[in-house]
Design a protein around this motif. Sequence first.
Motif, PDB file in Angstrom:
ATOM      1  N   THR A  44       0.857  -1.182   0.000  1.00 53.63           N
ATOM      2  CA  THR A  44       0.000   0.000   0.000  1.00 53.63           C
ATOM      3  C   THR A  44       0.891   1.229   0.000  1.00 53.63           C
ATOM      4  OG1 THR A  44      -0.125   0.119   2.417  1.00 53.63           O
ATOM      5  CG2 THR A  44      -1.843  -1.159   1.285  1.00 53.63           C
ATOM      6  N   SER A  68       0.658   5.815   0.807  1.00 51.07           N
ATOM      7  CA  SER A  68      -0.085   7.022   1.147  1.00 51.07           C
ATOM      8  C   SER A  68       0.691   8.207   0.607  1.00 51.07           C
ATOM      9  CB  SER A  68      -0.280   7.152   2.658  1.00 51.07           C
ATOM     10  OG  SER A  68       0.969   7.319   3.298  1.00 51.07           O
ATOM     11  N   ARG A  69       0.054   9.394   0.628  1.00 48.38           N
ATOM     12  CA  ARG A  69       0.678  10.579   0.072  1.00 48.38           C
ATOM     13  C   ARG A  69       1.352  11.448   1.119  1.00 48.38           C
ATOM     14  NH1 ARG A  69      -3.227  13.448  -4.189  1.00 48.38           N
ATOM     15  NH2 ARG A  69      -1.325  14.672  -4.392  1.00 48.38           N
ATOM     16  N   SER A 108      -1.474  10.822   6.605  1.00 48.41           N
ATOM     17  CA  SER A 108      -2.654  10.400   5.852  1.00 48.41           C
ATOM     18  C   SER A 108      -3.156   9.056   6.373  1.00 48.41           C
ATOM     19  CB  SER A 108      -2.319  10.280   4.360  1.00 48.41           C
ATOM     20  OG  SER A 108      -3.408   9.739   3.647  1.00 48.41           O
ATOM     21  N   THR A 109      -4.476   8.944   6.504  1.00 45.20           N
ATOM     22  CA  THR A 109      -5.076   7.671   6.907  1.00 45.20           C
ATOM     23  C   THR A 109      -5.504   6.849   5.704  1.00 45.20           C
ATOM     24  OG1 THR A 109      -7.242   8.737   7.090  1.00 45.20           O
ATOM     25  CG2 THR A 109      -5.877   8.640   9.086  1.00 45.20           C
ATOM     26  N   ALA A 110      -5.434   7.439   4.510  1.00 41.95           N
ATOM     27  CA  ALA A 110      -5.828   6.723   3.285  1.00 41.95           C
ATOM     28  C   ALA A 110      -4.668   5.862   2.808  1.00 41.95           C
ATOM     29  CB  ALA A 110      -6.235   7.718   2.205  1.00 41.95           C
ATOM     30  N   ARG A 111      -4.906   4.555   2.731  1.00 35.45           N
ATOM     31  CA  ARG A 111      -3.905   3.631   2.225  1.00 35.45           C
ATOM     32  C   ARG A 111      -4.428   3.048   0.921  1.00 35.45           C
ATOM     33  NH1 ARG A 111       0.574   4.725   4.765  1.00 35.45           N
ATOM     34  NH2 ARG A 111       1.349   2.829   3.786  1.00 35.45           N
ATOM     35  N   LEU A 112      -3.691   3.262  -0.158  1.00 36.08           N
ATOM     36  CA  LEU A 112      -4.110   2.841  -1.476  1.00 36.08           C
ATOM     37  C   LEU A 112      -3.256   1.656  -1.944  1.00 36.08           C
ATOM     38  CD1 LEU A 112      -4.526   6.358  -3.136  1.00 36.08           C
ATOM     39  CD2 LEU A 112      -6.301   4.910  -2.142  1.00 36.08           C
ATOM     40  N   ARG A 113      -3.855   0.835  -2.776  1.00 42.32           N
ATOM     41  CA  ARG A 113      -3.182  -0.377  -3.279  1.00 42.32           C
ATOM     42  C   ARG A 113      -1.977  -0.023  -4.142  1.00 42.32           C
ATOM     43  NH1 ARG A 113      -4.204  -3.427  -8.138  1.00 42.32           N
ATOM     44  NH2 ARG A 113      -5.700  -1.776  -8.652  1.00 42.32           N
ATOM     45  N   ASP A 154      -3.961   1.731  -7.179  1.00 46.87           N
ATOM     46  CA  ASP A 154      -5.119   2.626  -7.165  1.00 46.87           C
ATOM     47  C   ASP A 154      -4.622   4.058  -7.065  1.00 46.87           C
ATOM     48  OD1 ASP A 154      -6.949   0.527  -7.246  1.00 46.87           O
ATOM     49  OD2 ASP A 154      -6.949   0.311  -5.066  1.00 46.87           O
ATOM     50  N   PRO A 203      -5.146   8.240  -6.396  1.00 47.86           N
ATOM     51  CA  PRO A 203      -6.002   9.107  -5.576  1.00 47.86           C
ATOM     52  C   PRO A 203      -7.179   9.688  -6.341  1.00 47.86           C
ATOM     53  CG  PRO A 203      -3.685   9.598  -5.170  1.00 47.86           C
ATOM     54  CD  PRO A 203      -3.729   8.652  -6.321  1.00 47.86           C
ATOM     55  N   THR A 237     -10.019   8.848  -8.039  1.00 46.01           N
ATOM     56  CA  THR A 237     -10.705   7.555  -8.042  1.00 46.01           C
ATOM     57  C   THR A 237     -11.418   7.239  -9.341  1.00 46.01           C
ATOM     58  OG1 THR A 237     -12.621   8.601  -6.982  1.00 46.01           O
ATOM     59  CG2 THR A 237     -10.983   7.579  -5.541  1.00 46.01           C
TER      60      THR A 237
END
Length: 270
Positions: free
Chosen positions: A173, A175-176, A180-185, A217, A219, A221
């Motif tokens: 994963t 993040s930016r 950040s709490t958003a973890r992207l694949r 993935d 950011p 979307t």
Amino acid sequence: RRRAAQDHAAAGGRQAGACHPLQGCFQSGMRAFPDPHRRHLLCTGASTLLGLAGCAAAPVFEPAPVQVAVTPLRPGQHLRYRTTNLYNGIAVGTAHYRVAEATPDGARRIAVELPASVVEPVDGPPRTGLCRWTDPHHVQEELFFDLPYRFGQPDRLLPPQWSLGSSPLLVNTYSRSDDSTARLRWNTRVTGEGWERIDVPAGRFLALRVHRMIWFDHPETWRRGNVRSERLWFAPSLGFWVRREWSGEYLVPDVRRDVRQEDRVRFELL
């Protein structure tokens, strides 16, 4: 085809029988979009991914070194790279990598400055950030491609133990930012292609030629089926890569068969 289907399923959690993007179809959800122009794109150079992977002259590989000795990057060392837009061959500026910190275990913290644009030369401040290595094979944080990336676990740049052939898929994963709490694949497969003597503006180097495929993935979307292809040449005598190329593709699912190309960029050591 079996490996490609397994990769695509593991990388994105999509159905295992679907085609991989490099085999001529793209996916949105569970439906595959065949690309009727893929054959034409492949050999005209308009397909960025396959242009990086196979339309250039075949490389001449040498026997692998009996022992690979890596020269460590030194604190204060400054590496400069000519940055080229491969769509039109225009040099857009110079990238700078300055080693800010080095530890005995091989970790490095590198201050990075990339040109303001990889499309054309422009006046403006450079994009700045960090590259943090845990060792020469793995990167924890990197300003590259279009964004700064901070990985959930160190991402693989080079094959383990300098091996040739494909390594297992690394499921990861990113993040930016640190908070950040958003973890992207971000899933990576690395292939050691062979040892090659490569000429760059700084001279000739013996380098391990590596191909990286990345499924991720974005950011934004609305972008689907994101895939990147990267090739880098790592020279043990420098302790870093001397050439690096990347491009990518993604699908806009609301437009029929609308496959968009990302930038296509090359970095060469000066």
